[in-house]
Design a protein around this motif. Structure first.
Motif, short mmCIF file in Angstrom:
data_model
loop_
_atom_site.label_atom_id
_atom_site.label_comp_id
_atom_site.label_asym_id
_atom_site.label_seq_id
_atom_site.Cartn_x
_atom_site.Cartn_y
_atom_site.Cartn_z
N UNK A 107 0.08 8.87 6.20
CA UNK A 107 1.29 9.49 5.65
C UNK A 107 1.86 10.52 6.63
N UNK A 108 0.98 11.34 7.22
CA UNK A 108 1.43 12.36 8.18
C UNK A 108 2.06 11.71 9.43
N UNK A 109 1.42 10.62 9.88
CA UNK A 109 1.96 9.95 11.07
C UNK A 109 3.34 9.38 10.79
N UNK A 110 3.55 8.80 9.61
CA UNK A 110 4.86 8.25 9.24
C UNK A 110 5.93 9.35 9.20
N UNK A 111 5.53 10.52 8.68
CA UNK A 111 6.49 11.63 8.61
C UNK A 111 6.80 12.15 10.01
N UNK A 112 5.75 12.34 10.82
CA UNK A 112 5.94 12.91 12.17
C UNK A 112 6.75 12.00 13.08
N UNK A 121 0.85 -1.18 0.00
CA UNK A 121 0.00 0.00 0.00
C UNK A 121 0.89 1.23 0.00
N UNK A 122 1.59 1.49 -1.12
CA UNK A 122 2.55 2.59 -1.17
C UNK A 122 1.89 3.97 -1.06
N UNK A 123 0.58 4.05 -1.27
CA UNK A 123 -0.11 5.34 -1.19
C UNK A 123 -1.20 5.26 -0.13
N UNK A 124 -0.82 5.32 1.15
CA UNK A 124 -1.83 5.24 2.22
C UNK A 124 -2.61 6.54 2.32
#
Length: 450
Positions: A226-231, A218-221
């Motif tokens: 996406x924000x949680x992965x970045x944070x 799922x490369x485009x969640x």
């Protein structure tokens, strides 16, 4: 254990019936006469009729407390010389200090450990008897003719030797119990952490792999993921978390080493000699003193330089030799501290403030040599011959007892060894210890070289 004090009388002041029964049976079984009082008032009343050799006094009692009872005992000239041991579950320093200020000689903690109770009672009965004997000998000295001076000196020396042996045994026993207790307390949480590190590794690896698997399929969640992965900086955490766990593992290994070194140092209560690694003893002692070697507000860190030879194992009482190493090394640190306070350390010396430990094996003589050298203030020539004398000290009041080097020499002689000192004022001091590899110890712990 109670040789020479079998007929002694103990007054036990305790309000708990179970504790009374335990202490009464324990002391009676070893041949002591035991009197019981259930509170402070009845204890003081009983002391009007009989004077025991030792008082075991509970702190928390109905009516007047153990502290107040002790105060009244020490105020009375007829009872003030009777040694008092507190029995309490209050192990905090403040209560212990309060008890000692009131005149108590020791503490026994609850719940009772039978061996500890017997050991402390035995020690203070013997110290009390020894004090009485010493007082009696002093009275005799006043009446002796000058022609008996040689005999008087011999008796006085004998009494001092007995006294210093008791002090040594109590000091080493207390230190050994303290360090062994700390080592034991460290061991338990270390074991807990070690046992949980492997599951933590597995959990971390599985969770990281699970997130990466989601990223693959799922490369485009959704935006929230996406924000949680970045944070959370997932890529950094995935790389750093296993390293963090490895650092925890290294920390537990270091704590395990420290715990083992502490247990090695406190081997002071063995009744039989055993083979001993001198280097292991030196290293464990240095570890105990590590906090004193570190940099402080008055001076930089003390450098320890080791020059170890290949030594055979020696036959000895390891705890006693560790106490020798402790006394000599602690004195070296004191000398360096004093040198910096007086501004006398050799700043031009590339080694700065340092302690050099050198070991050598003289195979021809079957002797182990240990040299401990410092570049501190040194010892004035006029007092170098006195430093091993009983109760002699050059330190300020409260800083030294005059027992350390006296005990050190006694332990060395007990092991058929020697200790020598060489010192140059304002340049440093060198202690040389010589020990035979093999010594035969008699059943009474006296020794003969084999």
């Amino acid at each position: 254990m109670f040789e020479g004090v079998e007929s002694s009388t103990i007054l036990v002041v305790e309000d708990n019936p179970t504790n009374i029964k335990v202490v009464f049976n324990l002391l009676r079984d070893v041949g002591l006469r035991v009197l019981i009082a259930k509170d402070g008032e009845s204890a003081l009343k009983k002391l009007e009729d009989v004077l025991p050799d030792l008082i075991l006094l509970d702190v928390m009692m109905p009516g007047i407390s153990g502290f107040e009872t002790c105060h009244l005992i020490k105020e009375n000239p007829s009872t003030q010389a009777i040694p008092v041991i507190f029995m309490t579950a209050l192990a905090d320093t403040e209560n212990k200090i309060k008890g000692f200020e009131l005149g108590a000689v020791d503490y026994i903690t609850k719940p009772f450990q039978q061996n500890e109770v017997l050991a402390r009672v035995n020690l203070h009965l013997k110290l009390c008897k020894l004090t009485q004997e010493l007082a009696e000998k002093n009275r005799e000295l006043l009446n002796l003719n000058l022609c008996l001076e040689e005999k008087v000196e011999e008796k006085t020396s004998e009494i001092k030797s007995m006294q210093s042996q008791l002090v040594l045994q109590e000091k080493m026993s207390s230190l050994g119990q303290l360090i062994a207790g700390i080592a034991h307390e460290i061991k338990n949480p270390i074991g807990f952490i070690e046992s949980n590190l492997k599951p933590a590794y597995d959990y971390a690896e599985n969770l990281i792999d699970l997130v990466k698997l989601y990223q693959t399929y799922y490369p485009q969640p959704v935006s929230e993921i996406r924000e949680r992965l970045v944070n959370t900086e997932f890529d950094y955490v995935a790389e750093d978390f296993p390293q963090l766990l490895r650092s925890l593992e290294e920390g537990t290994k270091r704590l395990t080493y420290i715990s083992q070194a502490m247990r090695t140092f406190c081997r002071s209560d063995q009744s039989l000699p055993e083979v001993f690694d001198v280097h292991q003893g030196l290293d464990s002692t240095l570890l105990i003193l590590k906090h004193r070697l570190q940099r402080n507000e008055q001076r930089p860190a003390i450098q320890v330089i080791k020059d170890y030879d290949q030594l055979p194992l020696i036959t000895c009482f390891p705890g006693q030799l560790n106490q020798v190493f402790m006394n000599v090394l602690a004195n070296a640190i004191d000398a360096l501290d004093e040198a910096y306070q007086q501004g006398e350390i050799f700043q031009g010396d590339n080694q700065g403030n340092c302690i050099i430990i050198q070991t050598r094996y003289a195979e021809a003589d079957q002797q182990v040599w240990i040299t401990i050298q410092d570049n501190g203030v040194g010892i004035p020539l006029a007092i170098q011959k006195q430093i091993f004398d009983y109760l002699f000290t050059t330190k300020k009041v409260g800083k030294g007892t005059g027992l350390g080097l006296s005990i050190t020499r006694e332990v060395m002689e007990h092991h058929q060894g020697k200790i020598e000192v060489e010192s140059i004022p304002n340049q440093g001091t060198t202690f040389r210890l010589k020990l035979p590899v093999e010594v035969s110890f008699a059943p009474d712990n006296s020794i003969t070289a084999s």
